[in-house]
Design an enzyme around this catalytic site. Structure first.
Site, PDB file in Angstrom:
ATOM      1  N   HIS A 429      47.622  70.189  84.124  1.00 57.87           N
ATOM      2  CA  HIS A 429      48.206  70.987  83.049  1.00 57.87           C
ATOM      3  C   HIS A 429      47.144  71.929  82.511  1.00 57.87           C
ATOM      4  O   HIS A 429      45.957  71.617  82.502  1.00 57.87           O
ATOM      5  CB  HIS A 429      48.730  70.103  81.907  1.00 57.87           C
ATOM      6  CG  HIS A 429      49.716  69.063  82.333  1.00 57.87           C
ATOM      7  ND1 HIS A 429      51.056  69.317  82.434  1.00 57.87           N
ATOM      8  CD2 HIS A 429      49.544  67.775  82.712  1.00 57.87           C
ATOM      9  CE1 HIS A 429      51.675  68.222  82.832  1.00 57.87           C
ATOM     10  NE2 HIS A 429      50.779  67.272  83.009  1.00 57.87           N
ATOM     11  N   SER A 431      45.634  74.016  79.189  1.00 58.25           N
ATOM     12  CA  SER A 431      45.567  73.871  77.743  1.00 58.25           C
ATOM     13  C   SER A 431      44.291  74.564  77.264  1.00 58.25           C
ATOM     14  O   SER A 431      43.944  75.632  77.756  1.00 58.25           O
ATOM     15  CB  SER A 431      45.582  72.379  77.382  1.00 58.25           C
ATOM     16  OG  SER A 431      45.535  72.204  75.979  1.00 58.25           O
ATOM     17  N   HIS A 560      34.840  41.616  66.030  1.00 55.26           N
ATOM     18  CA  HIS A 560      35.375  42.974  65.968  1.00 55.26           C
ATOM     19  C   HIS A 560      34.229  43.958  66.206  1.00 55.26           C
ATOM     20  O   HIS A 560      33.056  43.627  66.021  1.00 55.26           O
ATOM     21  CB  HIS A 560      36.067  43.253  64.631  1.00 55.26           C
ATOM     22  CG  HIS A 560      35.148  43.180  63.452  1.00 55.26           C
ATOM     23  ND1 HIS A 560      34.816  41.988  62.844  1.00 55.26           N
ATOM     24  CD2 HIS A 560      34.477  44.141  62.767  1.00 55.26           C
ATOM     25  CE1 HIS A 560      33.993  42.204  61.839  1.00 55.26           C
ATOM     26  NE2 HIS A 560      33.765  43.502  61.769  1.00 55.26           N
ATOM     27  N   SER A 562      32.205  47.824  65.956  1.00 57.37           N
ATOM     28  CA  SER A 562      31.884  49.015  65.178  1.00 57.37           C
ATOM     29  C   SER A 562      30.424  49.366  65.478  1.00 57.37           C
ATOM     30  O   SER A 562      29.930  49.089  66.567  1.00 57.37           O
ATOM     31  CB  SER A 562      32.115  48.765  63.681  1.00 57.37           C
ATOM     32  OG  SER A 562      31.910  49.954  62.948  1.00 57.37           O
TER      33      SER A 562
END
Length: 877
Positions: A429, A431, A560, A562
């Site tokens: 595509h 863009s 988690h 970060s």
């Protein structure tokens, strides 16, 4: 210092009895040590401890910038199974970002005993002659000696009968040995940017050759025997001294590209000139250059464009080259029907070009239309980019905009002639596209069985995912920022594609800060910080996790991801300090310059320059410009907006789309040119006195009311102020007499472009427009229809006089098109295509004023709107 890399078993764990590996540099039979500052030292230690295990090594990479290279060279012939050896320099860079050559000047004679060696790379070194052992490497298939100082190849070079690839770009070769014709298996030969003055006839014996690059040499002619290369597909001969070429080249059956640009060809055989695969631009041919805008691009056709325009692609495919360096490759069948592709390059706007933290923008924005149309096959896009200062902790990617967000594409990075870097991506595509440098991403899939993830930037950093850590496979990314120093470890960023926490704790290993070991560690001083994704808040989580320590590492567990940062300090409140240091990692030290053209002081060049580039930039400009010393050093973020405001009697002489309330808007990008050249003026009568004004730079909008004292000093309460530099407009000299011509010596008959109904452009209007063109005159001239040769001729005839170059181009075009009723529309279109919307708007304003005067004259004499214009009064602007 970490232990030298050890051997690894098939599971990636250290072999029993071996030292803990500091990096995954040895994988199976590959030993990659060129990325380590002391790679040769590691190699010698490995050889001492594991000589038997190293006997199976087949691939070795070492840096020739290493101080222990000489010792390592003596040991390399012991690796009897060696198939591939890379001894490249260029891993270190000087203060300007250029690669430093390695220290390699020769190879030991016993290198000729490496009977299994098939690949040898000695690029970026100091070789003046090819080592005598190389012709004895009878199994050698690939040889690279780019960026050395070779002046000749040995006469027995043809002994390398199995050689299929040879590259000696950027050397000082003046000739080739006749034995080169004995390389019957050679398929690719790259000899660009040398000093070749002739080619032996034996070159025509390279019957397997498919690509031959001889560009950038001193060849005045080429032998007819090149017509014997029936397998040849690409022949690069541009940038030589050729005055003629054999017509027989057109008969090569497989030739799809013949580049003859920038030579001295005054006549080309018609068989070659009419071939669709030939490129001839930049030669003094007698015939005029064809129009640069094609209708249909046939298969194997190569087309050139400037910064905006369009071209048509058929189902047969083509390659398209833009003059700004961008290249497209449409394979056959990519477009099922003829398709018109529109392109343009745009200045990046931070309102929609959203850079992530630590990203560096390396190119303007490329827009391709039609948006969203899906091709049948992937189209390759090659985009040039500014070379970043270092790639040790960074990687270059092409980023595309979907209309909602930006995403990174799989990217290949290469290098063209004159060290021009290009990034290649494949898309279905069209863009918006740009090139950025980002922190190196190490990515892996985490299955339910768990896995191990290392950092390629700092192999001492690893993340262990235990079994049962997740139910479904997740994708995890790891990035490392900054070098370790006395107070902290490298900054670690972890992210994943799933918002849920892990089911079991993930084990993270970070190196201790420099100078800190498990023996001298004071645990009360160690702080583990957790930052949000934007780096705005940093929380001390030392008491929330269990920290374990080895001699060199700190190990902890989290669920988690970060930012994580290990600090070693006595300060209790470390979050604020970490935030400041994190911001410092993202900032660049810059200086501002404000220079005036020597021949026209009203033309001012403003630029924001990274500190290490100030001296080279000023050295390039000193012949044409003069001005004060650069400003004091300030710090700016990548993509930060700032303004320049002229003060104390000086103002901008024209309306520009980047000018708001008399302020020029800039965006700082560390690797792009933050430069603008404008005209200024002063309402003061300069015939009596000079004007001493200034230009000030601000982070944001200029404060509405600034005291006069602050306006002079720009210090104290004005927090937005960055720097102030003086601008002096000299006293104007009165003209002697009334016979001086505003055309600077040019003499043209009075011009009235356009017609009465749509409005005229007069000679005075064109003079006003010429003052605003500046350095864009070449781009505007090309978009007005001038050929490259015509533009170069104008530049040469009036070299060092920009005003005359602009006037010659503009009035020559006006004289040729004075009878064309659509010439004004063409001028407006050319200005827009050249990125000068400000001038296009001014022309449209002049034309609109002409229309108003024409309508007033119609009403004044009482004529109807449809009356003939021949009887109406015309309005001159």
């Amino acid at each position: 210092m970490a232990e030298p890399p050890g051997l690894r078993d098939e599971r990636g764990e250290g072999a029993p009895g071996a030292p803990a590996p500091a990096s995954p540099c040895l994988a199976d039979n590959r030993l990659n040590l060129d990325v380590y500052p002391d790679g040769c030292g590691h190699f010698l230690q490995l050889l001492e401890r594991h000589r038997g295990d190293l006997a199976r090594v087949e691939f070795v990479r070492l840096s020739s910038n290493d101080r222990l290279l000489g010792t390592a060279l003596g040991a390399l012939p012991l690796l009897r199974s060696l198939k591939s050896l890379v001894l490249k320099g260029g891993h270190a860079r000087d203060e300007f970002g250029s690669r430093r050559p390695g220290s390699l000047t020769s190879l030991p004679p016993d290198f000729g005993n490496l009977r299994c060696l098939t690949h040898l790379d000695l690029s970026f070194n100091r070789l003046s002659t090819l080592p005598s052992c190389i012709p004895h490497l009878r199994s050698l298939r690939v040889l690279l000696v780019n960026h050395n100082s070779l002046e000749a190849l040995p006469e027995d070079f043809g002994c390398l009968s199995k050689l299929t690839f040879f590259s000696a770009m950027r050397n000082q070769l003046k000739g080739l040995p006749r034995s080169i014709g004995e390389l019957a298996a050679l398929q690719d030969l790259y000899l660009s940017e040398n000093a070749l003055e002739y080619l032996p006839e034996e070159v025509g014996n390279l019957h397997s050759c498919t690509e031959l690059d001889l560009s950038g040499n001193r060849l005045a002619n080429i032998p007819d025997s090149l017509a014997n290369l029936k397998c040849l597909r690409r022949l690069h001969l541009h940038s030589n001294l050729l005055v003629t070429v054999p017509a027989s080249l057109a008969s090569l059956p497989n030739l799809s590209r013949l580049d003859l640009q920038n030579n001295r060809l005054r006549a080309v055989p018609p068989e070659i000139q009419t071939s669709p695969f030939v490129r001839l631009r930049g030669n003094p041919l007698g015939e005029s250059e064809p129009s640069p805008r094609p209708v249909i691009a046939q298969c194997h056709t190569f087309i050139h464009f400037f910064f905006s325009g369009s071209f048509t692609v058929t189902s047969e495919g083509c390659r398209v080259f833009l003059d700004c360096g961008i290249c497209f490759c449409f394979p056959p069948g990519a477009a099922s029907v003829p398709l018109c592709v529109h392109f343009r390059t745009l200045e990046p706007d931070p309102r929609w070009v959203k850079l992530r933290h630590h990203d560096v923008l390396l190119s303007p924005v490329l827009e391709l239309q039609p948006h969203g149309l899906e091709f049948q096959q992937e189209v390759e896009i090659w985009m040039p980019f500014a070379s970043p200062q270092t790639l040790q902790q960074r990687e270059v990617v092409v980023r595309t905009f979907s209309g909602q967000s930006w995403s990174d594409l799989r990217t290949k990075v290469g290098q063209r002639k004159k060290s021009k870097h290009v990034a290649c991506c494949s898309v279905l595509h069209f863009s918006w596209f740009l090139v950025v440098s980002r922190l190196v991403e190490n990515e892996c899939k985490v299955p339910a069985e768990g896995t191990l993830l290392f950092s390629s930037v700092d192999p001492d950093i690893k993340v262990v995912f235990p079994p049962g850590v997740t139910e479904e496979t997740r994708s995890v990314k790891l990035q490392v920022c900054g070098e370790p120093w006395s107070d902290s470890s490298p900054l670690l960023c972890l992210s994943q594609d799933c918002p849920a926490d892990f089911l079991r704790p993930v084990r993270i290993q970070l190196p201790l800060p420099l100078g800190v070991t498990g023996l001298n560690l004071d645990r009360s001083r160690l702080r583990l910080l957790h930052g949000d994704l934007q780096g705005q808040t940093w929380d001390d989580i030392t008491s929330q996790v269990v920290l374990e320590f080895t001699h060199l590492y700190a190990i902890f567990e989290v669920t988690h991801f970060s930012w994580y940062w290990l600090w070693y300090t006595t300060k209790t409140y470390i979050g604020g300090i970490a935030k400041k240091v994190y911001e410092r990692l993202r900032m660049y030290q810059v200086n501002f310059i404000a220079l005036q053209r020597k021949k026209d002081p009203e033309q001012v060049l403003l630029q924001c320059v990274p500190k290490h580039k100030v001296d080279p930039v000023l050295k390039k400009l000193q012949d044409r410009y003069r001005g004060p010393e650069p400003s004091d050093m300030v710090e700016m973020f990548e993509g930060e907006q700032f303004f320049a405001a002229f003060e104390r009697g000086i103002s901008i002489d024209m309306d520009r789309p980047d000018c708001v309330d008399g302020r020029l808007s800039f965006i700082f990008y560390s690797h792009l040119k933050n430069m603008k050249e404008i005209y200024v003026t002063s309402p003061v009568d300069r015939k009596g006195q000079a004007v001493k004004g200034q230009v000030s730079f601000y982070r944001g909008a200029v404060p509405e009311s600034v005291p006069e004292e602050a306006s002079r000093r720009r210090k104290g309460p004005d927090s937005l102020w960055l720097a102030t530099l003086p601008i002096k407009l000299p006293r104007l000299k009165s003209r002697s007499g009334d016979n001086s011509s505003p055309l600077n010596g040019f003499s043209f008959p009075p011009l009235n472009l356009g017609n009465a109904e749509t409005g005229y452009l007069t000679q005075a209007n064109l003079l006003s427009i010429a003052r605003r063109v500046g350095g864009d005159w070449q781009t505007i001239g090309l978009n007005l229809g001038f050929s490259y040769q015509q533009i170069e001729r104008i530049g040469y005839n009036h070299r060092e006089d920009l005003d005359k170059q602009i006037l010659d181009m503009l009035f020559s075009w006006a004289k040729q098109n004075s009878e064309d009723p659509n010439c004004v529309e063409k001028l407006i279109t050319a200005m827009k295509e050249s990125g000068r919307q400000d001038i296009a708007d001014e022309i449209e304003a002049i034309i609109e004023l002409g229309r108003q005067k024409y309508r007033e004259s119609i009403r004044r004499v009482g004529l109807e709107q449809e009356s003939s214009t021949e009887d109406s009064a015309t309005a001159m602007v």
